[in-house]
Scaffold this active site. Structure first.
Site, PDB file in Angstrom:
ATOM      1  N   HIS A  38     -11.931   0.187  -9.349  1.00 20.23           N
ATOM      2  CA  HIS A  38     -10.586  -0.366  -9.526  1.00 20.23           C
ATOM      3  C   HIS A  38     -10.238  -1.410  -8.469  1.00 20.23           C
ATOM      4  O   HIS A  38      -9.159  -1.983  -8.519  1.00 20.23           O
ATOM      5  CB  HIS A  38      -9.579   0.780  -9.504  1.00 20.23           C
ATOM      6  CG  HIS A  38      -9.546   1.466  -8.166  1.00 20.23           C
ATOM      7  ND1 HIS A  38     -10.631   2.162  -7.673  1.00 20.23           N
ATOM      8  CD2 HIS A  38      -8.597   1.522  -7.217  1.00 20.23           C
ATOM      9  CE1 HIS A  38     -10.333   2.617  -6.474  1.00 20.23           C
ATOM     10  NE2 HIS A  38      -9.104   2.247  -6.166  1.00 20.23           N
ATOM     11  N   ASP A  39     -11.098  -1.586  -7.465  1.00 21.86           N
ATOM     12  CA  ASP A  39     -10.854  -2.595  -6.425  1.00 21.86           C
ATOM     13  C   ASP A  39     -11.733  -3.835  -6.610  1.00 21.86           C
ATOM     14  O   ASP A  39     -11.609  -4.785  -5.833  1.00 21.86           O
ATOM     15  CB  ASP A  39     -11.174  -2.024  -5.032  1.00 21.86           C
ATOM     16  CG  ASP A  39     -10.260  -0.876  -4.621  1.00 21.86           C
ATOM     17  OD1 ASP A  39      -9.111  -0.828  -5.087  1.00 21.86           O
ATOM     18  OD2 ASP A  39     -10.713  -0.036  -3.822  1.00 21.86           O
ATOM     19  N   GLU A  44     -15.728   7.269   0.359  1.00 23.06           N
ATOM     20  CA  GLU A  44     -15.670   5.805   0.295  1.00 23.06           C
ATOM     21  C   GLU A  44     -15.930   5.300   1.708  1.00 23.06           C
ATOM     22  O   GLU A  44     -15.122   5.504   2.608  1.00 23.06           O
ATOM     23  CB  GLU A  44     -14.295   5.338  -0.196  1.00 23.06           C
ATOM     24  CG  GLU A  44     -14.285   3.834  -0.457  1.00 23.06           C
ATOM     25  CD  GLU A  44     -12.883   3.226  -0.539  1.00 23.06           C
ATOM     26  OE1 GLU A  44     -12.754   2.130  -1.093  1.00 23.06           O
ATOM     27  OE2 GLU A  44     -11.926   3.831  -0.025  1.00 23.06           O
ATOM     28  N   ASP A  93     -10.897   8.668  -0.271  1.00 22.86           N
ATOM     29  CA  ASP A  93     -10.458   7.299  -0.032  1.00 22.86           C
ATOM     30  C   ASP A  93     -10.625   6.929   1.453  1.00 22.86           C
ATOM     31  O   ASP A  93     -10.205   7.694   2.331  1.00 22.86           O
ATOM     32  CB  ASP A  93      -8.973   7.231  -0.418  1.00 22.86           C
ATOM     33  CG  ASP A  93      -8.450   5.817  -0.514  1.00 22.86           C
ATOM     34  OD1 ASP A  93      -8.902   5.089  -1.404  1.00 22.86           O
ATOM     35  OD2 ASP A  93      -7.577   5.442   0.297  1.00 22.86           O
ATOM     36  N   ASP A 105      -9.056  12.245  -6.482  1.00 23.78           N
ATOM     37  CA  ASP A 105      -9.060  11.237  -5.437  1.00 23.78           C
ATOM     38  C   ASP A 105      -8.266  11.806  -4.264  1.00 23.78           C
ATOM     39  O   ASP A 105      -7.113  12.205  -4.419  1.00 23.78           O
ATOM     40  CB  ASP A 105      -8.391   9.954  -5.969  1.00 23.78           C
ATOM     41  CG  ASP A 105      -8.976   8.700  -5.360  1.00 23.78           C
ATOM     42  OD1 ASP A 105      -9.196   8.700  -4.134  1.00 23.78           O
ATOM     43  OD2 ASP A 105      -9.199   7.722  -6.100  1.00 23.78           O
TER      44      ASP A 105
HETATM   45  O1  TEU Z   1      -9.764   1.058  -0.854  1.00 23.26           O
HETATM   46  C1  TEU Z   1     -10.098   0.712   0.451  1.00 23.26           C
HETATM   47  C2  TEU Z   1     -10.078  -0.698   0.713  1.00 23.26           C
HETATM   48  O2  TEU Z   1     -10.315  -1.045   1.852  1.00 23.26           O
HETATM   49  C3  TEU Z   1      -9.751  -1.640  -0.378  1.00 23.26           C
HETATM   50  O3  TEU Z   1      -8.410  -1.902  -0.358  1.00 23.26           O
HETATM   51  C4  TEU Z   1     -10.546  -2.817  -0.200  1.00 23.26           C
HETATM   52  O4  TEU Z   1     -10.507  -3.233   1.112  1.00 23.26           O
HETATM   53  C5  TEU Z   1     -10.069  -3.981  -0.982  1.00 23.26           C
HETATM   54  O5  TEU Z   1      -9.859  -3.675  -2.288  1.00 23.26           O
HETATM   55  C6  TEU Z   1     -11.106  -5.030  -0.930  1.00 23.26           C
HETATM   56  O6  TEU Z   1     -10.714  -5.936   0.018  1.00 23.26           O
HETATM   57  C7  TEU Z   1      -9.141   2.275  -1.084  1.00 23.26           C
HETATM   58  C8  TEU Z   1      -8.723   2.336  -2.538  1.00 23.26           C
HETATM   59  O7  TEU Z   1      -9.874   2.307  -3.338  1.00 23.26           O
HETATM   60  C9  TEU Z   1      -7.765   1.216  -2.818  1.00 23.26           C
HETATM   61  O8  TEU Z   1      -7.413   1.141  -4.167  1.00 23.26           O
HETATM   62  C10 TEU Z   1      -6.542   1.448  -1.971  1.00 23.26           C
HETATM   63  O9  TEU Z   1      -5.656   0.366  -2.091  1.00 23.26           O
HETATM   64  C11 TEU Z   1      -6.895   1.609  -0.496  1.00 23.26           C
HETATM   65  O10 TEU Z   1      -8.001   2.475  -0.282  1.00 23.26           O
HETATM   66  C12 TEU Z   1      -5.747   2.230   0.244  1.00 23.26           C
HETATM   67  O11 TEU Z   1      -5.582   3.557  -0.152  1.00 23.26           O
END
Ligand code: TEU
Ligand code: CA
Length: 542
Positions: A315-316, A241, A199, A98
Site C-alpha cells: 500500500h506504500d 517491516e 509496522d 497490522d
Molecule cells: O510505512 C513506513 C514508511 O516509512 C513509509 O511511510 C514509507 O517511508 C513511505 O511510504 C515511502 O517513503 C509504514 C506503513 O506501511 C505506512 O503506510 C505508514 O504510513 C507508516 O508506516 C506510518 O505508520
C-alpha cells in the site's frame, strides 16, 4: 530449518478502505471482505495481512490508531471482526493483524492524557524534549516532511513524531508502554489471529537525542521480550517491516534460534529507482543488473539463519506493472513476468490486492485528486522550495502511495463494483477491461497465472527449500536463475526487454518440460531460444 506453515504460505494484503464496500458509503469494510473470502480461497492464499482496521481518525488511513481494541466505525464492529476471523479460518485462511506500535494517533487516550501536563502519569508514554535555544531539539526529520518535533503550547515542550504530527511516537524505553503493547497483542492472539505484521518495527529502539532512529541498540532486546510475553508459544507468523535491513540485520530478526520474528520485509530491491542519497521522489531508471544483484544476494545470504518476504507491491508502493513493466502494450505479459520471477524464489510471497489482476497506477493530473498525507506534504514542501507543479506530479505519478490505493476493480459495472455510492478515492478508469470478473473468466488471465504459481508452491518443495543460483551468462536484461533441491533442478527465465532476444546456452540442454509460462510454449531448447517481449517461464532441467 524446522518447517513452519509460514515457510510455504502465500500472503494476500488487504487495504480494507479500498477492497469492497458493503453498505454504499464509498468505504471498504469488514463485511465487504467477508463477502470476498470465496474469491481469495479460489486464488489459494494461506493468510491475509489486514492493513489496520482499528479505531482511527485516519490522518494516515488507519496507521494512526486511537484505540487498538476497537474497530474503526466505518469498517464495522468487533463482531464483524470476529466473524471475519471465523469465516476466514473455515476456508483455511489466517488473519494477520497490522501492529502499529511505533506511534499512536494524537487522539489515543494515552496521548490525550500525556499532553495535559508534565506530571501526568501518561506523560512518559511519549517522547518529550525541551526547546533548544527556542527551537526544535535537533534536526530529526519526519518521513512525511518537516521536522519530527512538534511544539506543544500548553506544556512548552516538543514531542517526537517520525511520521505525521498526528502520530506521536511511543516511548519504548518506558516499561509500562511495552506492557500495554503486550497486553493488547495478547487480546488479539486470544481471538485466534494468525500473526502480526509489524509496522516500522525497526524504529522502536530509537535514541532521539543521538538522532538514531532505525536499528537502535535495544531493538532486539525488545523483540525478544515481545516474543516471550506474547506470541512465543503460538504457531503464528510475525513479519517485521524493516526498512534498510541488510542480510546480517535480517538474521538478527529472523534467526529461529534468537526467538524474535518469523521473517523480515525489507525494501532494498524497491529502492533501486531512486537517486543515491536522495529520497524516493528523486527518480532514476532501474538498472536490471542491480535488480539481479540485489534479489540474488537476498536469495543466498540468509542461509538457514533467517527468512525473507518476497514482494513487488504494497500500500506504500506504486504498482509494479506500471513501475517496471509496461501497463499499456504488455500489461498482461509484464504483470505475469513479475509474478513468475518472484513466486519461484525462496521466501514467503506477498500479493498486494489487485496485483493478481494486473491493476495499474492511477494517472494523477492535479493535486486535488490526492488523498495521501505523504504526497500532499511533499507537494507543499517542494512547491515552497521552488519545484514546479509539473515536476512534482511526475514524482507522484511514479511513486505516490495513492497509486496502489484505488478501489479494487471487481467487474465492469459502475465504480468497478467496489461501491454503489461515491468511492472515497477515484476508481481507475481502466476498470472496464481490468477487473476480477474478466480475469476469472479467462483461463489465460493474470489471475490464473498467480493461482497456478500459488499451487506450484504447495505442490513442490523445491520452490520453498531449493538452493538458488543466478545464471550470469545471459544478456543484461534477462533475469535467469536455477533452483535445486534433492536431485531436481528448475530454471526460471524472465526477459525484461521489449525486443526479441536470442539466448544461446547449449550447456543447459533441450526439450525441457515447461512448468509455467506467460506465452504459449511447450518445450524449451537452450541451444537457441528466442524470448519475446517480457517473456517468462519456468522449466524442469532434470
Ligand atoms: O510505512 C513506513 C514508511 O516509512 C513509509 O511511510 C514509507 O517511508 C513511505 O511510504 C515511502 O517513503 C509504514 C506503513 O506501511 C505506512 O503506510 C505508514 O504510513 C507508516 O508506516 C506510518 O505508520
Ligand atoms: Ca462501507
Amino acid at each position: 530449518m524446522k518447517s513452519k506453515w509460514w515457510h510455504s504460505a502465500v500472503i494476500y494484503q488487504i487495504y480494507p478502505r479500498s477492497f469492497q464496500d458493503s453498505n454504499g458509503d464509498g468505504i471498504g469494510d469488514l463485511k465487504g471482505i467477508i463477502r470476498r473470502l470465496d474469491y481469495l480461497e479460489t486464488l489459494g492464499i494461506t493468510a491475509i495481512w489486514l492493513s489496520p482496521v482499528y479505531q482511527s481518525p485516519n490522518d494516515d488511513n488507519g496507521y494512526d490508531i486511537s484505540d487498538y481494541q476497537a474497530i474503526m466505525t466505518e469498517f464495522g464492529t468487533m463482531e464483524d471482526m470476529e466473524e471475519l476471523i471465523h469465516e476466514a479460518n473455515l476456508r483455511n485462511i489466517k488473519i494477520i493483524m497490522d501492529l502499529v506500535v511505533n506511534h499512536t494517533s494524537d487522539e489515543h487516550r494515552w496521548f490525550i492524557e500525556a499532553r495535559k501536563s508534565k506530571d501526568n502519569p501518561y506523560r512518559d508514554y511519549y517522547i518529550w524534549r525541551d526547546p533548544v535555544e527556542g527551537d526544535v531539539p535537533n534536526s530529526l526529520r519526519s518521513t512525511f516532511s518537516g521536522s519530527a518535533w512538534e511544539f506543544d503550547e500548553q506544556t512548552g515542550q516538543y514531542f517526537l513524531h517520525l511520521f505525521s504530527k498526528r502520530q506521536p511516537d511511543l516511548n519504548w524505553e518506558n516499561e509500562k508502554v511495552r506492557q500495554e503493547v503486550w497486553k493488547m497483542m495478547n487480546f488479539w492472539l486470544d481471538k485466534g489471529i494468525g500473526g502480526f505484521r509489524m509496522d516500522v518495527i525497526d524504529l522502536v529502539g530509537k535514541i532521539p537525542d543521538e538522532e538514531i532512529t532505525g536499528n537502535g541498540p535495544k531493538l532486539h532486546e525488545y523483540l525478544q521480550e515481545m516474543n516471550r510475553e506474547t506470541f512465543g508459544n503460538h504457531d503464528v507468523l510475525t513479519v517485521g517491516e524493516t526498512w534498510g535491513a541488510t542480510p546480517d540485520i535480517a538474521k538478527l530478526y529472523s534467526d529461529p534460534k534468537r526467538n524474535e520474528l518469523s521473517m523480515v520485509f525489507q525494501f532494498e530491491h524497491v529502492g533501486l529507482d531512486q537517486q543515491d542519497g536522495k529520497d524516493k521522489w528523486d527518480l532514476k531508471p532501474l538498472d536490471i543488473q542491480e535488480l539481479k544483484r540485489v534479489l540474488s544476494k537476498w536469495q543466498t545470504a540468509l542461509g538457514n539463519e533467517g527468512w525473507n518476504s518476497l514482494f513487488w507491491n504494497n500500500h506504500d508502493l506504486p504498482r509494479i506493472v506500471s513501475r517496471w513493466g509496461n501497463d499499456k502494450s504488455y500489461q498482461v505479459e509484464s504483470a505475469k513476468m513479475f509474478a513468475i520471477l518472484l513466486h519461484l524464489m525462496k521466501g514467503t510471497p506477498y500479493i498486494y490486492q489487485g496485483e493478481e489482476i494486473g491493476m495499474t497506477n492511477y494517472p494523477v493530473q492535479d493535486v486535488s485528486e490526492l488523498n495521501d498525507i505523504e504526497s500532499i506534504n511533499m507537494y507543499n514542501e517542494r512547491l515552497a522550495n521552488g519545484y514546479s507543479k509539473e515536476e512534482i506530479l511526475v514524482s507522484i505519478n511514479a511513486k505516490g502511495r495513492d497509486n496502489a490505493r484505488t478501489p479494487i476493480q471487481w467487474d465492469d459495472s459502475e465504480n468497478g463494483g467496489f461501491t454503489t455510492g461515491t468511492p472515497w478515492l477515484h476508481v481507475n478508469p481502466n476498470y472496464k477491461s481490468i477487473n476480477v470478473q474478466a480475469n476469472l473468466a479467462n483461463p489465460n488471465s493474470i489471475f490464473h497465472c498467480y493461482r497456478k504459481l500459488i499451487q506450484l508452491r504447495k505442490d513442490h518443495p523445491i520452490v520453498i527449500w531449493g538452493d538458488f543460483e543466478l545464471v550470469t551468462d545471459v544478456p543484461d536484461h534477462v533475469f535467469m536463475y536455477l533452483r535445486q533441491y534433492e536431485n531436481q533442478t528448475w530454471a526460471v527465465v524472465a526477459n525484461f526487454g521489449e525486443e526479441e532476444t536470442v539466448l544461446h546456452l547449449p550447456d543447459r540442454g533441450q526439450n525441457h518440460e515447461v512448468i509455467i509460462s506467460n506465452y504459449e510454449r511447450e518445450t524449451v531448447d537452450f541451444h537457441s531460444l528466442t524470448l519475446r517481449p517480457y517473456e517468462a517461464f519456468a522449466v524442469k532441467l532434470g
